[in-house]
Structures are given as C-alpha cells and as structure tokens.
Design a protein around this motif. Structure first.
Motif, PDB file in Angstrom:
ATOM      1  N   ASN A 178       0.794  -1.222   0.000  1.00 45.98           N
ATOM      2  CA  ASN A 178       0.000   0.000   0.000  1.00 45.98           C
ATOM      3  C   ASN A 178       0.831   1.278   0.000  1.00 45.98           C
ATOM      4  N   LEU A 179       2.149   1.135  -0.011  1.00 43.23           N
ATOM      5  CA  LEU A 179       3.038   2.294   0.002  1.00 43.23           C
ATOM      6  C   LEU A 179       3.915   2.299  -1.240  1.00 43.23           C
ATOM      7  N   LYS A 180       3.786   3.350  -2.024  1.00 41.37           N
ATOM      8  CA  LYS A 180       4.648   3.552  -3.180  1.00 41.37           C
ATOM      9  C   LYS A 180       5.400   4.855  -2.946  1.00 41.37           C
ATOM     10  N   PHE A 181       6.520   5.037  -3.646  1.00 43.89           N
ATOM     11  CA  PHE A 181       7.314   6.242  -3.426  1.00 43.89           C
ATOM     12  C   PHE A 181       7.973   6.702  -4.713  1.00 43.89           C
ATOM     13  N   ILE A 182       8.390   7.956  -4.696  1.00 41.61           N
ATOM     14  CA  ILE A 182       9.120   8.555  -5.802  1.00 41.61           C
ATOM     15  C   ILE A 182      10.346   9.232  -5.213  1.00 41.61           C
ATOM     16  N   THR A 183      11.517   8.921  -5.741  1.00 43.52           N
ATOM     17  CA  THR A 183      12.724   9.599  -5.288  1.00 43.52           C
ATOM     18  C   THR A 183      12.729  11.020  -5.851  1.00 43.52           C
ATOM     19  N   SER A 184      13.665  11.822  -5.392  1.00 40.05           N
ATOM     20  CA  SER A 184      13.723  13.214  -5.853  1.00 40.05           C
ATOM     21  C   SER A 184      14.189  13.331  -7.298  1.00 40.05           C
ATOM     22  N   GLY A 185      15.075  12.429  -7.714  1.00 40.51           N
ATOM     23  CA  GLY A 185      15.663  12.556  -9.036  1.00 40.51           C
ATOM     24  C   GLY A 185      16.750  13.616  -9.030  1.00 40.51           C
ATOM     25  N   LYS A 186      17.307  13.877 -10.203  1.00 39.97           N
ATOM     26  CA  LYS A 186      18.414  14.837 -10.299  1.00 39.97           C
ATOM     27  C   LYS A 186      18.294  15.653 -11.575  1.00 39.97           C
ATOM     28  N   GLY A 187      19.016  16.773 -11.588  1.00 38.61           N
ATOM     29  CA  GLY A 187      19.208  17.463 -12.845  1.00 38.61           C
ATOM     30  C   GLY A 187      18.556  18.810 -13.060  1.00 38.61           C
ATOM     31  N   LEU A 188      18.205  19.545 -12.025  1.00 42.41           N
ATOM     32  CA  LEU A 188      17.562  20.836 -12.234  1.00 42.41           C
ATOM     33  C   LEU A 188      18.160  21.850 -11.276  1.00 42.41           C
ATOM     34  N   LYS A 189      18.374  23.046 -11.770  1.00 47.74           N
ATOM     35  CA  LYS A 189      18.803  24.122 -10.886  1.00 47.74           C
ATOM     36  C   LYS A 189      17.630  24.444  -9.968  1.00 47.74           C
ATOM     37  N   LEU A 190      17.897  24.443  -8.689  1.00 43.46           N
ATOM     38  CA  LEU A 190      16.814  24.584  -7.718  1.00 43.46           C
ATOM     39  C   LEU A 190      16.057  25.904  -7.854  1.00 43.46           C
ATOM     40  N   LYS A 191      16.716  26.933  -8.337  1.00 41.00           N
ATOM     41  CA  LYS A 191      16.022  28.223  -8.475  1.00 41.00           C
ATOM     42  C   LYS A 191      14.941  28.174  -9.558  1.00 41.00           C
ATOM     43  N   ASP A 192      14.995  27.162 -10.430  1.00 39.79           N
ATOM     44  CA  ASP A 192      14.023  27.047 -11.515  1.00 39.79           C
ATOM     45  C   ASP A 192      12.782  26.238 -11.145  1.00 39.79           C
ATOM     46  N   ILE A 193      12.738  25.721  -9.953  1.00 48.44           N
ATOM     47  CA  ILE A 193      11.623  24.870  -9.540  1.00 48.44           C
ATOM     48  C   ILE A 193      10.420  25.723  -9.143  1.00 48.44           C
ATOM     49  N   LYS A 194       9.269  25.319  -9.601  1.00 48.21           N
ATOM     50  CA  LYS A 194       8.011  25.964  -9.218  1.00 48.21           C
ATOM     51  C   LYS A 194       7.214  24.948  -8.398  1.00 48.21           C
ATOM     52  N   GLY A 195       7.040  25.231  -7.125  1.00 47.89           N
ATOM     53  CA  GLY A 195       6.358  24.302  -6.234  1.00 47.89           C
ATOM     54  C   GLY A 195       4.950  23.949  -6.677  1.00 47.89           C
ATOM     55  N   LYS A 196       4.218  24.944  -7.178  1.00 51.13           N
ATOM     56  CA  LYS A 196       2.855  24.663  -7.632  1.00 51.13           C
ATOM     57  C   LYS A 196       2.873  23.711  -8.814  1.00 51.13           C
ATOM     58  N   GLY A 197       3.888  23.827  -9.667  1.00 51.90           N
ATOM     59  CA  GLY A 197       4.016  22.922 -10.810  1.00 51.90           C
ATOM     60  C   GLY A 197       4.255  21.495 -10.368  1.00 51.90           C
ATOM     61  N   ILE A 198       5.080  21.320  -9.361  1.00 51.27           N
ATOM     62  CA  ILE A 198       5.350  19.982  -8.832  1.00 51.27           C
ATOM     63  C   ILE A 198       4.086  19.419  -8.198  1.00 51.27           C
ATOM     64  N   ALA A 199       3.396  20.228  -7.402  1.00 54.76           N
ATOM     65  CA  ALA A 199       2.167  19.764  -6.761  1.00 54.76           C
ATOM     66  C   ALA A 199       1.114  19.406  -7.799  1.00 54.76           C
ATOM     67  N   SER A 200       0.989  20.208  -8.856  1.00 52.51           N
ATOM     68  CA  SER A 200       0.019  19.921  -9.920  1.00 52.51           C
ATOM     69  C   SER A 200       0.352  18.625 -10.636  1.00 52.51           C
ATOM     70  N   MET A 201       1.641  18.426 -10.893  1.00 52.18           N
ATOM     71  CA  MET A 201       2.080  17.211 -11.573  1.00 52.18           C
ATOM     72  C   MET A 201       1.732  15.975 -10.730  1.00 52.18           C
ATOM     73  N   LEU A 202       2.011  16.037  -9.441  1.00 49.15           N
ATOM     74  CA  LEU A 202       1.722  14.899  -8.580  1.00 49.15           C
ATOM     75  C   LEU A 202       0.228  14.740  -8.339  1.00 49.15           C
ATOM     76  N   ASP A 203      -0.516  15.808  -8.464  1.00 49.36           N
ATOM     77  CA  ASP A 203      -1.971  15.734  -8.331  1.00 49.36           C
ATOM     78  C   ASP A 203      -2.574  14.857  -9.422  1.00 49.36           C
ATOM     79  N   ALA A 204      -1.892  14.793 -10.566  1.00 53.87           N
ATOM     80  CA  ALA A 204      -2.382  13.979 -11.683  1.00 53.87           C
ATOM     81  C   ALA A 204      -2.442  12.495 -11.334  1.00 53.87           C
ATOM     82  N   VAL A 205      -1.592  12.035 -10.425  1.00 56.94           N
ATOM     83  CA  VAL A 205      -1.609  10.621 -10.040  1.00 56.94           C
ATOM     84  C   VAL A 205      -2.360  10.389  -8.731  1.00 56.94           C
ATOM     85  N   SER A 206      -2.833  11.462  -8.111  1.00 58.77           N
ATOM     86  CA  SER A 206      -3.442  11.331  -6.786  1.00 58.77           C
ATOM     87  C   SER A 206      -4.722  10.507  -6.786  1.00 58.77           C
ATOM     88  N   GLU A 207      -5.367  10.366  -7.939  1.00 59.03           N
ATOM     89  CA  GLU A 207      -6.592   9.570  -7.994  1.00 59.03           C
ATOM     90  C   GLU A 207      -6.334   8.103  -7.672  1.00 59.03           C
TER      91      GLU A 207
END
Length: 142
Positions: A50-79
């Motif tokens: 019942n527990l699945k996970f996603i690692t952080s991964g690599k390869g992006l300058k942290l200043k370019d990250i948009k938190g809402k974009g990450i949350a929206s992306m993960l919302d797509a699998v939340s169903e």
C-alpha cells in the motif's frame, strides 16, 4: 481499511528517501517535472503493497523549480492514492516549498528537538498561513 499512500521526495537539497528504501536516485520527481520521464514510470514499489514512493531525481537548478508545478504534476496521479505525502526541504530553505504548501490539503511540520527556536517555528507558521496552507500538526524529532 488499508490506505494507498504515495510518498514523494521533494527535498531537492538533501534527498533521503532513496536511502531509506535502499535504491538509486537516478530518476524521480525532478525528471518528471522536466518532462524527461513519465511520472508513472518513476513511481516505485516498497515492501508494503500500500506504500509507493518517488525519489527526488536529479538534474535541475533549484532556483528554476516551481512548487505549484510539482504539486500539480503529482496531483495527476493522486486519484490512484488515498494520500500523497510530500517530504520537502524547510520552508525557509527553498522558495518552491511555499508553492507546494499552497497547493496541498495541509502541512505537517517536523522540528528538531532542542534545535528549532520558537521564533523560527513561529515564522514558519506565519509563512504557511500566508500561502494558505493548513497546518495539520507538528512532529518533534531528535
């Protein structure tokens, strides 16, 4: 009832989830965010069905990250899950954390016993309130 949970490592400064699950941190949240891989392809199984996970991964300058974009992306699998948990960096350490916090149902604060000053804790609560994140509780660890 058994709940299906997805745990996403969104601490891009000091990712640790891959260490707990004893796996490589090659592809994960960041790579899906960049469009390098499909999100469903980086969701990994744990020893608990019942527990699945996603690692952080690599390869992006942290200043370019948009938190809402990450949350929206993960919302797509939340169903497919009852709960999606974002393990992130400190709200003071990274701007993207506020974006994630503003996009989720609630935040759970983890503070270090004997190390976190009350003034810092209070500022954190203020920042989360400012972005409209409900604080569900506090965990004190050592």
């Amino acid at each position: 009832r058994e709940y299906k949970v997805l745990l996403a490592d969104c601490d891009f400064y000091k990712p640790k989830l891959h260490k707990y699950f004893n796996c490589m941190n090659r592809f994960g949240v960041l790579n899906a965010y960049l469009g390098e891989v499909e999100l469903n392809n980086v969701i990994l199984n744990s020893d608990n069905d019942n527990l699945k996970f996603i690692t952080s991964g690599k390869g992006l300058k942290l200043k370019d990250i948009k938190g809402k974009g990450i949350a929206s992306m993960l919302d797509a699998v939340s169903e497919s899950f009852d709960f999606v948990i974002f393990d992130s960096a400190s709200v003071f350490k990274a701007r993207y954390v506020s974006g994630i916090a503003s996009s989720v149902d609630g935040s759970l604060l983890v503070i270090k016993k004997g190390s976190t000053e009350y003034a810092d804790f209070d500022k954190c609560l203020d920042r989360l309130d400012m972005v409209g994140s409900d604080v569900l509780g506090v965990v004190i660890n050592s």
